[in-house]
Design an enzyme around this catalytic site. Structure first.
Site, PDB file in Angstrom:
ATOM      1  N   GLU A   1       1.818 -10.904  12.242  1.00 51.65           N
ATOM      2  CA  GLU A   1       1.045 -12.086  12.630  1.00 51.65           C
ATOM      3  C   GLU A   1       1.817 -13.379  12.367  1.00 51.65           C
ATOM      4  OE1 GLU A   1      -1.808  -9.939  10.319  1.00 51.65           O
ATOM      5  OE2 GLU A   1      -3.419 -10.894  11.439  1.00 51.65           O
TER       6      GLU A   1
ATOM      7  N   ARG B   1      -2.410 -20.405  10.101  1.00 52.26           N
ATOM      8  CA  ARG B   1      -3.350 -19.391  10.562  1.00 52.26           C
ATOM      9  C   ARG B   1      -4.782 -19.916  10.362  1.00 52.26           C
ATOM     10  NH1 ARG B   1      -5.889 -14.368   7.542  1.00 52.26           N
ATOM     11  NH2 ARG B   1      -6.860 -13.415   9.355  1.00 52.26           N
TER      12      ARG B   1
ATOM     13  N   ASN C   1      -7.667  -3.554   5.087  1.00 53.58           N
ATOM     14  CA  ASN C   1      -8.885  -3.772   4.320  1.00 53.58           C
ATOM     15  C   ASN C   1     -10.010  -4.210   5.240  1.00 53.58           C
ATOM     16  OD1 ASN C   1      -9.560  -3.422   1.643  1.00 53.58           O
ATOM     17  ND2 ASN C   1      -7.881  -4.763   1.026  1.00 53.58           N
TER      18      ASN C   1
ATOM     19  N   GLU D   1      -0.445   1.724   9.881  1.00 56.73           N
ATOM     20  CA  GLU D   1       1.016   1.852   9.831  1.00 56.73           C
ATOM     21  C   GLU D   1       1.477   2.927   8.857  1.00 56.73           C
ATOM     22  OE1 GLU D   1       2.734  -2.054   9.066  1.00 56.73           O
ATOM     23  OE2 GLU D   1       1.289  -2.936  10.453  1.00 56.73           O
TER      24      GLU D   1
ATOM     25  N   GLY E   1      -2.262  -1.980   7.370  1.00 52.62           N
ATOM     26  CA  GLY E   1      -1.824  -1.163   6.233  1.00 52.62           C
ATOM     27  C   GLY E   1      -2.142   0.314   6.398  1.00 52.62           C
TER      28      GLY E   1
ATOM     29  N   LYS F   1      -0.421 -18.105   1.438  1.00 54.21           N
ATOM     30  CA  LYS F   1       0.751 -17.306   1.817  1.00 54.21           C
ATOM     31  C   LYS F   1       1.637 -18.158   2.703  1.00 54.21           C
ATOM     32  CE  LYS F   1      -1.046 -12.679   2.635  1.00 54.21           C
ATOM     33  NZ  LYS F   1      -1.300 -11.723   3.703  1.00 54.21           N
TER      34      LYS F   1
ATOM     35  N   ARG G   1     -16.722  -3.579   3.749  1.00 53.87           N
ATOM     36  CA  ARG G   1     -17.713  -4.015   4.746  1.00 53.87           C
ATOM     37  C   ARG G   1     -18.279  -2.825   5.497  1.00 53.87           C
ATOM     38  NH1 ARG G   1     -13.891  -8.209   7.679  1.00 53.87           N
ATOM     39  NH2 ARG G   1     -12.628  -8.346   5.814  1.00 53.87           N
TER      40      ARG G   1
ATOM     41  N   ASN H   1      -0.667 -19.561   5.571  1.00 52.72           N
ATOM     42  CA  ASN H   1      -1.963 -18.891   5.680  1.00 52.72           C
ATOM     43  C   ASN H   1      -2.727 -19.212   4.403  1.00 52.72           C
ATOM     44  OD1 ASN H   1      -4.138 -17.209   5.841  1.00 52.72           O
ATOM     45  ND2 ASN H   1      -2.968 -15.334   6.210  1.00 52.72           N
TER      46      ASN H   1
ATOM     47  N   HIS I   1      -8.758 -10.873  13.934  1.00 53.36           N
ATOM     48  CA  HIS I   1      -7.436 -10.228  13.982  1.00 53.36           C
ATOM     49  C   HIS I   1      -6.753 -10.435  15.332  1.00 53.36           C
ATOM     50  CE1 HIS I   1      -9.094  -7.038  10.968  1.00 53.36           C
ATOM     51  NE2 HIS I   1      -8.443  -7.974  10.299  1.00 53.36           N
TER      52      HIS I   1
END
Ligand code: ADP
Length: 403
Positions: free
Chosen positions: A384, A90, A210, A333, A330, A19, A240, A12, A179
């Site tokens: 993901e 990704r 986020n 969960e 985040g 990542k 945002r 990613n 997403h």
């Protein structure tokens, strides 16, 4: 697991980070994962995580290629390099051109991915990562997995803006969502965990991090989602705005002299939880502040929850029937506080809160958090990377053939 089983490398690539995770084909858990950060800066570094054991090294070559080269050295050191059989990437936006995961065939395709105009912060970085991976693994299949692909089943009634049609026709201005890989995984997991009928089930997935978005899924297919042309539309996010009256932006521009770039920056980076609380973009920080009596923090979280509830209601209206609301990301969960506030507001949909169960679900666990069962509220940790690894294995022809 046989030590010879092929491995999938998942990448990613962001503008200043890369990542990665390494999955044995068919396995749910990665062998190793990690993150290269501050790429392009003198203090760029790379972290490897093997069985919870984290090690960090400075990068001598501080760009994306340097990160991929360090990753190759790490793979060789562990005897895994030869076993890497395909690389999955990704990609945030595939526009209308890429409606499903696909093998990257040539540089023209990487160029097309890199120049997608709707994710100017993300897609060029994906192209850089793709090129670095092609150089490192020239013989392997590279697979692109698009965040927008899952939303391509939306009908025009859901994806068209009521703008003059020429902007869709000539410029591709429409709702693409984001997403999608997470929404796909979590909606399918929700159906599996609850034993719902995959061909007769309605789920609203709330991916709250986020960046946040919610999606209505009927029989495994997306029918509507909260994000639009860009990841700015919809829910309140860390920095945002989510939905905002265009008239408000035009008014602010006229009053303050902000130009289009300034407005875009303000709406993307200075708004949301951060802008409204004047404290933080981080839900945990705001929750602690609210619980300590900070009124502005509490009001900000109320706005977050109210908008979320409005969307869950609107997305339910896109479904023939609502069987489950799933929380992930985040916040989804981990924040029993946000889930409790949300579920308490959704009695009109037949939802309620199981206080005790809700308090016990966090840190990567899944679990039902409502007393109601029709519909039911559930927490499902997203994954993901695993979807990318599975799609990559499938497209690279690495899955065992089943009769
Ligand atoms: P991203 O969209 O960057 O992937 P994440 O999905 O990691 O973001 O979510 C980050 C958000 O999750 C932050 O707002 C963080 O405060 C929130 N979060 C993580 N743990 C908790 C927690 N225990 N309580 C409340 N919020 C949490």
């Amino acid at each position: 697991m046989p030590t010879s089983s092929p491995l999938i490398l998942v990448i990613n690539s962001g503008s200043s980070s890369l990542k990665f995770a390494i999955y044995p084909v068919g396995e749910r858990k990665p062998l190793a994962s990690g993150l290269a950060e501050r790429l392009g800066q003198p203090d760029a570094s790379i972290r490897f995580d093997v069985d919870g054991d984290k090690t960090r090294f400075p990068l001598s070559v501080t760009d994306h290629q340097g990160a991929v080269d360090a990753l190759m050295a790490f793979l060789k050191e562990h005897g895994w390099f030869e076993r890497v059989a395909a690389v999955g990437h990704r990609v945030v936006n595939g526009g209308e051109r890429f409606t499903e995961s696909c093998i990257v065939t040539d540089d023209a395709m990487i160029e097309e991915i890199g120049t997608c105009p709707f994710a100017p912060l993300h897609n060029p970085a994906h192209a850089i990562g793709l090129r670095a991976a092609v150089r490192a693994f020239p013989a392997l299949k590279q697979v692109a997995v698009f965040d927008t692909a899952f939303h391509q089943t939306m009908k025009p009634e859901a994806y068209l803006y009521a703008l003059p049609r020429k902007y869709y026709r000539d410029l591709g201005v429409r709702r693409y969502g984001a997403h999608g890989t997470s929404h796909q995984y979590v909606s399918h997991e929700t159906v599996r965990l609850l034993g719902l009928d995959p061909d007769d089930s309605g789920v609203v997935v709330c991916h709250l991090g986020n960046g946040s978005s919610a999606t209505a899924v009927w029989n495994g297919k997306c029918v509507d989602t909260s994000m639009g042309l860009t990841p700015l539309e919809g829910l309140v996010m860390g920095t945002r705005t989510g939905d905002v009256d265009y008239g408000a932006l035009a008014y602010i521009a006229k009053k303050t002299g902000l130009d289009v770039d300034g407005l875009e920056r303000m709406a993307n980076r200075e708004s949301g939880l951060l802008g409204l609380s004047e404290l933080s973009n981080d839900c945990r920080t705001l929750t602690e502040a609210a619980q300590a009596g900070n009124h502005q923090a509490e009001e900000t979280l109320d706005v977050f929850v109210f908008r979320l509830c409005r969307y869950i209601g609107a997305l339910t209206a896109a479904l023939p029937r609502l069987d489950a609301v799933a929380f992930t990301g985040g916040i989804g969960e981990n924040s029993a506080y946000i889930r409790a506030k949300t579920l308490k507001r959704l009695s009109a949909l037949g939802l309620d809160l199981d206080e005790e169960a809700n308090a016990g679900v966090f840190g990567g666990r899944s679990g039902i958090v409502s007393r109601s069962r029709k519909p039911v509220a559930i927490v499902v940790p997203t994954d993901e990377e695993r979807v990318i690894a599975e799609d990559t294995a499938r497209l690279a022809g690495l899955l065992p053939v089943t009769a």
